[in-house]
Write a protein that holds these residues in place. Sequence first.
Motif, mmCIF file in Angstrom:
data_model
loop_
_atom_site.group_PDB
_atom_site.id
_atom_site.type_symbol
_atom_site.label_atom_id
_atom_site.label_comp_id
_atom_site.label_asym_id
_atom_site.label_seq_id
_atom_site.Cartn_x
_atom_site.Cartn_y
_atom_site.Cartn_z
ATOM 1 N N ARG A 1 0.810 -1.222 0.000
ATOM 2 C CA ARG A 1 0.000 0.000 0.000
ATOM 3 C C ARG A 1 0.840 1.267 0.000
ATOM 4 O O ARG A 1 0.466 2.263 -0.603
ATOM 5 C CB ARG A 1 -0.932 0.040 1.228
ATOM 6 C CG ARG A 1 -2.010 -0.996 1.250
ATOM 7 C CD ARG A 1 -2.880 -0.958 0.018
ATOM 8 N NE ARG A 1 -3.503 0.339 -0.215
ATOM 9 C CZ ARG A 1 -4.167 0.650 -1.315
ATOM 10 N NH1 ARG A 1 -4.276 -0.226 -2.292
ATOM 11 N NH2 ARG A 1 -4.706 1.832 -1.452
ATOM 12 N N TYR B 1 2.684 -7.349 -5.953
ATOM 13 C CA TYR B 1 2.541 -8.533 -5.100
ATOM 14 C C TYR B 1 3.769 -9.452 -5.202
ATOM 15 O O TYR B 1 4.236 -9.981 -4.202
ATOM 16 C CB TYR B 1 1.280 -9.303 -5.479
ATOM 17 C CG TYR B 1 0.028 -8.825 -4.762
ATOM 18 C CD1 TYR B 1 -0.148 -7.484 -4.432
ATOM 19 C CD2 TYR B 1 -0.983 -9.710 -4.418
ATOM 20 C CE1 TYR B 1 -1.281 -7.046 -3.785
ATOM 21 C CE2 TYR B 1 -2.136 -9.291 -3.764
ATOM 22 C CZ TYR B 1 -2.277 -7.949 -3.452
ATOM 23 O OH TYR B 1 -3.395 -7.524 -2.796
ATOM 24 N N LYS C 1 -1.068 -13.122 -0.285
ATOM 25 C CA LYS C 1 -2.498 -12.803 -0.323
ATOM 26 C C LYS C 1 -3.174 -13.178 0.988
ATOM 27 O O LYS C 1 -4.028 -12.450 1.494
ATOM 28 C CB LYS C 1 -3.172 -13.547 -1.484
ATOM 29 C CG LYS C 1 -2.810 -13.020 -2.856
ATOM 30 C CD LYS C 1 -3.514 -13.849 -3.920
ATOM 31 C CE LYS C 1 -3.171 -13.377 -5.322
ATOM 32 N NZ LYS C 1 -3.804 -14.236 -6.358
ATOM 33 N N ASN D 1 -5.091 -10.686 3.431
ATOM 34 C CA ASN D 1 -6.490 -10.902 3.815
ATOM 35 C C ASN D 1 -6.656 -10.856 5.328
ATOM 36 O O ASN D 1 -7.577 -10.223 5.845
ATOM 37 C CB ASN D 1 -6.990 -12.248 3.275
ATOM 38 C CG ASN D 1 -7.508 -12.125 1.859
ATOM 39 O OD1 ASN D 1 -8.090 -11.100 1.491
ATOM 40 N ND2 ASN D 1 -7.297 -13.149 1.061
ATOM 41 N N ARG E 1 -6.313 -7.281 6.490
ATOM 42 C CA ARG E 1 -7.471 -6.439 6.158
ATOM 43 C C ARG E 1 -8.651 -6.733 7.080
ATOM 44 O O ARG E 1 -9.362 -5.833 7.495
ATOM 45 C CB ARG E 1 -7.888 -6.665 4.701
ATOM 46 C CG ARG E 1 -6.823 -6.336 3.699
ATOM 47 C CD ARG E 1 -6.713 -4.838 3.459
ATOM 48 N NE ARG E 1 -5.489 -4.497 2.751
ATOM 49 C CZ ARG E 1 -5.313 -4.624 1.443
ATOM 50 N NH1 ARG E 1 -6.296 -5.066 0.689
ATOM 51 N NH2 ARG E 1 -4.169 -4.292 0.885
ATOM 52 N N SER F 1 -10.753 -15.249 -0.452
ATOM 53 C CA SER F 1 -9.289 -15.376 -0.392
ATOM 54 C C SER F 1 -8.611 -14.510 -1.453
ATOM 55 O O SER F 1 -7.418 -14.194 -1.339
ATOM 56 C CB SER F 1 -8.865 -16.842 -0.545
ATOM 57 O OG SER F 1 -9.036 -17.264 -1.888
ATOM 58 N N GLU F 2 -9.349 -14.152 -2.489
ATOM 59 C CA GLU F 2 -8.775 -13.327 -3.564
ATOM 60 C C GLU F 2 -9.209 -11.871 -3.472
ATOM 61 O O GLU F 2 -8.810 -11.048 -4.296
ATOM 62 C CB GLU F 2 -9.212 -13.884 -4.935
ATOM 63 C CG GLU F 2 -8.731 -15.291 -5.223
ATOM 64 C CD GLU F 2 -7.226 -15.333 -5.486
ATOM 65 O OE1 GLU F 2 -6.673 -14.326 -5.946
ATOM 66 O OE2 GLU F 2 -6.607 -16.374 -5.186
ATOM 67 N N LEU F 3 -10.047 -11.562 -2.480
ATOM 68 C CA LEU F 3 -10.698 -10.253 -2.471
ATOM 69 C C LEU F 3 -9.717 -9.096 -2.238
ATOM 70 O O LEU F 3 -9.834 -8.032 -2.867
ATOM 71 C CB LEU F 3 -11.795 -10.241 -1.398
ATOM 72 C CG LEU F 3 -13.104 -9.527 -1.765
ATOM 73 C CD1 LEU F 3 -13.559 -9.840 -3.167
ATOM 74 C CD2 LEU F 3 -14.178 -9.859 -0.745
ATOM 75 N N ALA F 4 -8.753 -9.278 -1.335
ATOM 76 C CA ALA F 4 -7.784 -8.203 -1.091
ATOM 77 C C ALA F 4 -6.996 -7.913 -2.365
ATOM 78 O O ALA F 4 -6.777 -6.753 -2.726
ATOM 79 C CB ALA F 4 -6.841 -8.592 0.053
ATOM 80 N N ALA F 5 -6.598 -8.982 -3.054
ATOM 81 C CA ALA F 5 -5.865 -8.797 -4.313
ATOM 82 C C ALA F 5 -6.766 -8.128 -5.352
ATOM 83 O O ALA F 5 -6.317 -7.275 -6.122
ATOM 84 C CB ALA F 5 -5.362 -10.146 -4.826
ATOM 85 N N ASP G 1 -7.116 -4.467 -4.644
ATOM 86 C CA ASP G 1 -5.818 -3.811 -4.861
ATOM 87 C C ASP G 1 -5.487 -3.691 -6.345
ATOM 88 O O ASP G 1 -4.465 -3.111 -6.716
ATOM 89 C CB ASP G 1 -4.685 -4.622 -4.189
ATOM 90 C CG ASP G 1 -4.596 -4.337 -2.701
ATOM 91 O OD1 ASP G 1 -5.279 -3.408 -2.231
ATOM 92 O OD2 ASP G 1 -3.847 -5.056 -2.005
ATOM 93 N N ALA H 1 -4.672 -6.220 -8.159
ATOM 94 C CA ALA H 1 -3.565 -7.141 -8.424
ATOM 95 C C ALA H 1 -4.014 -8.399 -9.165
ATOM 96 O O ALA H 1 -3.189 -9.273 -9.419
ATOM 97 C CB ALA H 1 -2.891 -7.535 -7.110
ATOM 98 N N LEU H 2 -5.315 -8.483 -9.494
ATOM 99 C CA LEU H 2 -5.797 -9.626 -10.283
ATOM 100 C C LEU H 2 -6.026 -9.171 -11.719
ATOM 101 O O LEU H 2 -6.534 -8.079 -11.957
ATOM 102 C CB LEU H 2 -7.114 -10.165 -9.712
ATOM 103 C CG LEU H 2 -7.072 -10.884 -8.369
ATOM 104 C CD1 LEU H 2 -8.454 -11.461 -8.049
ATOM 105 C CD2 LEU H 2 -6.028 -11.982 -8.353
ATOM 106 N N LEU I 1 -13.624 -3.591 2.036
ATOM 107 C CA LEU I 1 -12.180 -3.545 1.816
ATOM 108 C C LEU I 1 -11.772 -2.305 1.019
ATOM 109 O O LEU I 1 -10.705 -1.736 1.233
ATOM 110 C CB LEU I 1 -11.704 -4.812 1.102
ATOM 111 C CG LEU I 1 -11.790 -6.103 1.915
ATOM 112 C CD1 LEU I 1 -11.201 -7.274 1.121
ATOM 113 C CD2 LEU I 1 -11.045 -5.967 3.240
ATOM 114 N N ASN J 1 -9.122 0.439 2.126
ATOM 115 C CA ASN J 1 -8.011 0.887 1.277
ATOM 116 C C ASN J 1 -7.981 2.409 1.191
ATOM 117 O O ASN J 1 -6.909 3.018 1.169
ATOM 118 C CB ASN J 1 -8.147 0.298 -0.132
ATOM 119 C CG ASN J 1 -7.375 -0.999 -0.266
ATOM 120 O OD1 ASN J 1 -6.792 -1.480 0.701
ATOM 121 N ND2 ASN J 1 -7.381 -1.573 -1.462
#
Lengths: 186, 165
Positions: A149, A155, A170, A174, A177, B8-12, B15, B17-18, B43, B47
């Motif tokens: 951030r 990543y 990740k 998570n 967060r 599990s992919e939500l932060a990425a 961000d 990042a996906l 989230l 951020n």
Amino acid sequence: VSQPDRAHLDPDVQLMLRFQAGDEAAFRILFERHLAPLVGFLTRGLRSRQAAEDVAQEVFVRVYRYRDRYRPDASFRTFLYRVARNAMLNALRRPRVEAGAEDPGAILDALTAPDDPERSLLEDEAVRRVTVALLDLPERQRTAVVLTRYQGLAYEEAAAVLDVRVQALKSLLNRARVALAQEVEA
Amino acid sequence: MSCRKTRSELAAFVDGALEGRARARVEAHLAGCPGCAAEAARLRRLNGLLGAAAGTPAVDVDSAWLALSERLEAEQASSPAHSAWWRAWWIPAPALAAAAGVVAWLALGPQVIEELPVGADEAAIVEHLEMLEHLDCLEAFATLEEAGLLEDPGEIERALEEVRG
């Protein structure tokens, strides 16, 4: 990005390669570009602006000393923050650094210049709470958040600094967060 | 895509990042799942709060450079131009202890690693990973002793005892 592409595209890599070839002016440019963000990273990790400045100097001493170990298949920032994290972890084991930890308010002040417009944002209660909560996260979670951030690492770069796979990064993010959101909403 | 996998992919995802199919899969799930969509919104707000505190400290670069230059010059002045051959093999004490742990692990088997106080020497191990390239030399402690690098030969045994707990 392939190794030749990275070396070609990333100005930091070019500077580091010049430094390896003996151009000390390139080292100074790298120092000037990265010192302030590095002090920010270390201030969040060590909870002390003074300790952060001391350790930042140590980091650049190591970059200078170990310049021949850098390979352009990693970004310069990955190299720099790997060295920085190791120096930070070592510093955290020293009682003097632990005892010198400052209160969150002083740390927040240390992260912005007096005339920085972001300073007023820190007065916002929610921003202040999330920033303080970040300081209290476990080291790996906090470092994962700060690298992605605030230090602007991708990543893949942040995972390399933490020496974990991207999927594990990740997971760290998570968990961080969830903890931060709970703190803000408490 | 399940809620668990999506989370599990939500932060990425928030961000940015996906990319490609991974991003499309999360987007498709969020479109049909109010719970995960609400979590994504949560989230994003977080951020935003983190971003609002993204300050970079003001640093006196010139003074810092001067201090660094003086330190580097002092270090270079204190080390002989033609270093003794053994300087290349000098290992700081924490690294030596970490190395002893690695040797113990190799000697006693991987099960020992679970008993190691990982937190204690993790930094030293990470910092001195390069020494693993010279593990054969580290195992030949007699060589180090003959070179006068070990002021106290018992140090290795004590380090081994310490990492064994």
